[in-house]
Design a protein around this motif. Structure first.
Motif, short mmCIF file in Angstrom:
data_model
loop_
_atom_site.label_atom_id
_atom_site.label_comp_id
_atom_site.label_asym_id
_atom_site.label_seq_id
_atom_site.Cartn_x
_atom_site.Cartn_y
_atom_site.Cartn_z
N ASP A 56 0.71 3.81 5.35
CA ASP A 56 -0.26 3.82 4.16
C ASP A 56 -1.26 5.38 4.29
O ASP A 56 -2.48 5.90 4.24
CB ASP A 56 -2.08 3.13 3.97
CG ASP A 56 -2.50 2.43 5.41
OD1 ASP A 56 -2.02 3.12 6.75
OD2 ASP A 56 -3.25 2.17 5.09
N LYS A 116 0.90 -0.51 0.12
CA LYS A 116 -0.05 0.35 0.05
C LYS A 116 1.01 1.29 0.05
O LYS A 116 0.47 2.44 -0.46
CB LYS A 116 -0.92 -0.39 1.42
CG LYS A 116 -1.98 -1.29 1.39
CD LYS A 116 -2.93 -0.69 2.83
CE LYS A 116 -2.57 -1.34 3.97
NZ LYS A 116 -3.45 -0.81 4.81
N GLU A 138 1.90 3.90 10.57
CA GLU A 138 1.00 3.11 9.80
C GLU A 138 2.18 3.59 8.66
O GLU A 138 2.28 4.93 8.05
CB GLU A 138 0.00 3.35 9.50
CG GLU A 138 -0.93 3.03 11.02
CD GLU A 138 -2.03 2.88 10.70
OE1 GLU A 138 -3.07 2.57 10.37
OE2 GLU A 138 -2.47 3.54 12.16
N ASP A 153 -7.13 3.00 2.48
CA ASP A 153 -7.42 2.15 2.43
C ASP A 153 -8.35 1.12 1.43
O ASP A 153 -7.84 -0.24 1.02
CB ASP A 153 -8.15 1.17 4.29
CG ASP A 153 -6.94 1.05 5.41
OD1 ASP A 153 -5.69 0.56 4.42
OD2 ASP A 153 -7.04 1.94 6.32
N GLU A 194 -6.04 7.92 5.62
CA GLU A 194 -4.93 6.90 5.37
C GLU A 194 -5.73 5.81 4.01
O GLU A 194 -6.94 6.44 3.81
CB GLU A 194 -5.49 6.43 7.17
CG GLU A 194 -5.63 4.12 6.79
CD GLU A 194 -5.76 3.63 7.81
OE1 GLU A 194 -6.56 4.29 8.71
OE2 GLU A 194 -5.09 2.64 7.98
MG MG Z 1 -4.71 1.01 6.77
#
Ligand code: MG
Ligand code: PLP
Ligand code: MG
Length: 608
Positions: free
Chosen positions: A103, A25, A101, A223, A221
């Motif tokens: 992403d 990602k 994180e 996803d 973020e």
């Molecule tokens: Mg995520």
């Protein structure tokens, strides 16, 4: 001080479907750059020295990333959640760190907020994003994390949405890993958010995690496809804008130092006040000294730091490194060689000066013969004579002196961190430089590099000086991890950032960039039929002395003022023998900027 970051990047990213079948990602591009690269750049600019990336899915992609990066593979990434990946990284964490994180896109301001946060464990939170994938946080009355859930109904008083950027202590990380271990059976694919909330909540040995909320924080973020579209359209442009508001007006300094600095180096000075006697600041200075030594060679090199300019470093060497009955030969082929002699004279040393042309190469054989004939114990030379851009053959001469038992003293003020140096190989015993030239920091720190065996001898030398005494400064620092007198605190923080960035570029890479700028300049000089003072093959490629155009209309001040209006600063010549102006190409400058300057130079020359 936060020196490490951990990025959890092991996930499959399956909600992004075909985009992430064969790519992690973090490599999704926004604005033409993979988002993990954007994140790494922001972390480095915030002073992070090392980035640990926990990998899993398509781990080989991460090998192409640049920076001081340690890849840690979570072999069980398909079964574990993010906490499994974080646990794999845990053994490499040495101190307080940032946890992210992979992403995310975010405003770099969030990193600064966490670095400045008083609570040692803190999670960044924001107001509503309406992303459809929120991790909601609940906090206690003091603002510490109580609960996290993707289900809004689980949360009583909403404290914010978890961003995915936190700062943690090694102790909190250890507690999170223990929590994972204890629940490996019932929660095999635990996400790190659950462990974070658990260690913050527990009653025994609690590691409270402060929820640091920024109501209108710019972040997203990514996803799924909808997140990506929203990020591109309604978040990324505003992150760009917010960060650009902090950029400092660009002045391209084409004078020979202080050189142009990056904004990240400027901002590194804006930090919490600290008493420099605190151990934390001792660590900073120790790190700077160790890293500088690594730039100066592979052998045992010790670097003493002083508050002062380049001349202070030169004076440290001349006044500290010569014994009672020593005899010094100084090579003078420019202003800085001449300055060496002025310093030696002020201290009443026994010395001779070898004078040579300031723009023609030294006669190496004659210098060698002179060094031997005069029974000298010490030899001092300027590696790069900034006066004209003449590069002296200091390695050849110093190696020769070394073979004949003569101690060498080198002013590398404008050579260090551009021209690759190895003090052992080059025969340099003592070497001076400063924070504001090729290392690309702020003015105010003088460095003296010493080969350990040469340094040890200074213990018994006469103390002709006080503030500038090399042995005392070195020995006190070794003992107390402190400078003897008030250090330039903020300048040292800037220097730390400059070193982080120099390590990434590498000295060879830096010299290649400088050389590319020099080639652009020289190409224009030749096209305009201007002449250079120093023969091309004897030049440093760091500064060029250009003979003034033969026109009654030429005025340095006119050229200077035009250049200044366009954001370039240039420098007059320094020799009385020849009328020149000088263009340096050191510092945080880019080839396109040099091209911009050459265009301006050409326009001016055409008016003459
Ligand atoms: Mg995520
Ligand atoms: N030595 C060299 C070769 C230099 O180029 C300079 C400055 O340009 C110095 C010494 C003196 O440095 P400062 O002006 O910082 O005292
Ligand atoms: Mg997440």
């Amino acid at each position: 001080m936060i020196r490490q970051a951990v990025i959890m990047a092991g996930g499959l990213g399956s909600r992004l479907k075909e985009r992430t079948v064969s790519m992690p990602k973090g490599f999704i591009e926004i604005g033409g750059v993979p988002i993990i690269k954007q994140s790494i750049k922001k972390l480095i600019s915030t002073g992070v020295e090392e980035i640990i990336i926990g990998t899993g899915h398509c781990a080989d992609w991460f090998e192409r990333l640049e920076g001081n990066i340690r890849l840690v593979h979570n072999a069980r990434y398909a079964e574990t959640g993010s906490m499994g990946t974080l646990a794999c990284c845990a053994p490499f964490v040495k101190g307080d760190f940032l946890l992210l994180e992979s992403d995310l896109i975010y405003d770099a301001a969030g990193l600064r907020v966490l670095v400045n946060e008083r609570h040692k464990n803190a999670a960044l939170a924001s107001g509503p994003t309406n992303s459809g994938d929120e991790v909601y946080l609940e906090a206690d009355a003091d603002g510490f994390l109580l609960r996290q859930s993707k289900n809004r109904a689980d949360i009583c008083a909403l404290a914010g949405e978890l961003v995915g950027i936190s700062r943690l202590t090694p102790a909190a990380l250890e507690a999170m890993v223990s929590y994972l271990d204890a629940h490996s059976a019932d929660m095999p694919n635990m996400e790190y958010e659950a462990a974070l909330a658990a260690v913050s909540l527990r009653t025994e040995n609690r590691m409270p995690v402060f929820v640091r909320k920024i109501e209108r924080y710019l972040w997203r973020e990514i996803d799924c496809e909808a997140h990506l579209v929203a990020a591109q359209e309604s978040v990324y442009p505003y992150i760009q804008e917010a960060e650009s508001l902090l950029s400092v007006r660009r002045e391209t300094l084409l004078n020979p130092g202080p050189a142009t600095t990056a904004d990240s180096v400027k901002y590194a000075q804006v930090c919490a006040d600290i008493c420099p006697r605190e151990a934390e600041f001792g660590d900073v200075m120790d790190w700077i000294s160790t890293e500088l030594s690594l730039f100066a060679g592979k052998g045992r090199i010790e670097t003493a730091l002083f508050g002062g300019s380049g001349t202070a470093a030169d004076e440290v060497m001349i006044s500290s490194c010569i014994p009672e009955n020593g005899k010094l030969l100084i090579i003078d082929n420019g202003s800085y060689g001449e300055r060496f002699a002025k310093i030696a004279s002020a201290y009443g040393l026994n010395f001779d000066v070898y004078k040579s042309s300031s723009f023609l190469p030294l006669d190496v054989d004659r210098v060698k013969q002179t060094a031997l004939d005069g029974m000298y114990t010490h030899f001092a030379i300027v590696y790069h004579e900034t006066t004209t851009g003449l590069l002296n053959p200091a390695p050849e001469l110093c190696r020769f002196c070394h073979e004949h038992g003569i101690t060498t003293i080198v002013d590398a003020v404008s050579a260090f961190a551009a021209i690759p140096i190895d003090m052992d190989r080059d025969g340099f015993d003592f070497m001076a430089s400063t924070s504001n030239k090729n290392i690309q920091g702020m003015a105010g720190v003088a460095f003296v590099f010493c080969r350990k065996d040469a340094l040890e001898k200074l213990k018994t030398y006469p103390m002709r000086n006080y503030y500038l005494n090399l042995w005392d400064q070195y020995a006190y620092f070794k003992k107390a991890r402190q400078m003897r007198f008030t250090p330039p605190v903020q300048t040292l923080y800037a220097l730390r950032q400059a070193i982080i960035e120099a390590k990434l570029e590498t000295i060879a890479g830096r010299y290649a960039r400088y050389s590319a700028c020099w080639e652009i300049l020289v190409h224009t000089i030749k096209r305009l039929n201007l002449n250079m003072l120093v023969p091309e093959e004897a030049q440093s490629r760091l500064i060029t002395a250009i003979i003034e155009p033969d026109s009654p209309k030429y005025r340095f001040d006119d050229l200077h003022d035009r250049a200044r209006d366009a954001g370039f600063t240039i420098y007059p010549g320094k020799l009385s023998a020849a009328a020149t102006f000088r263009i340096a190409n050191i510092g945080d400058i880019r080839p396109e900027e040099m091209s911009g300057f050459t265009l301006l130079l050409e326009r001016y020359i055409r008016t003459l």
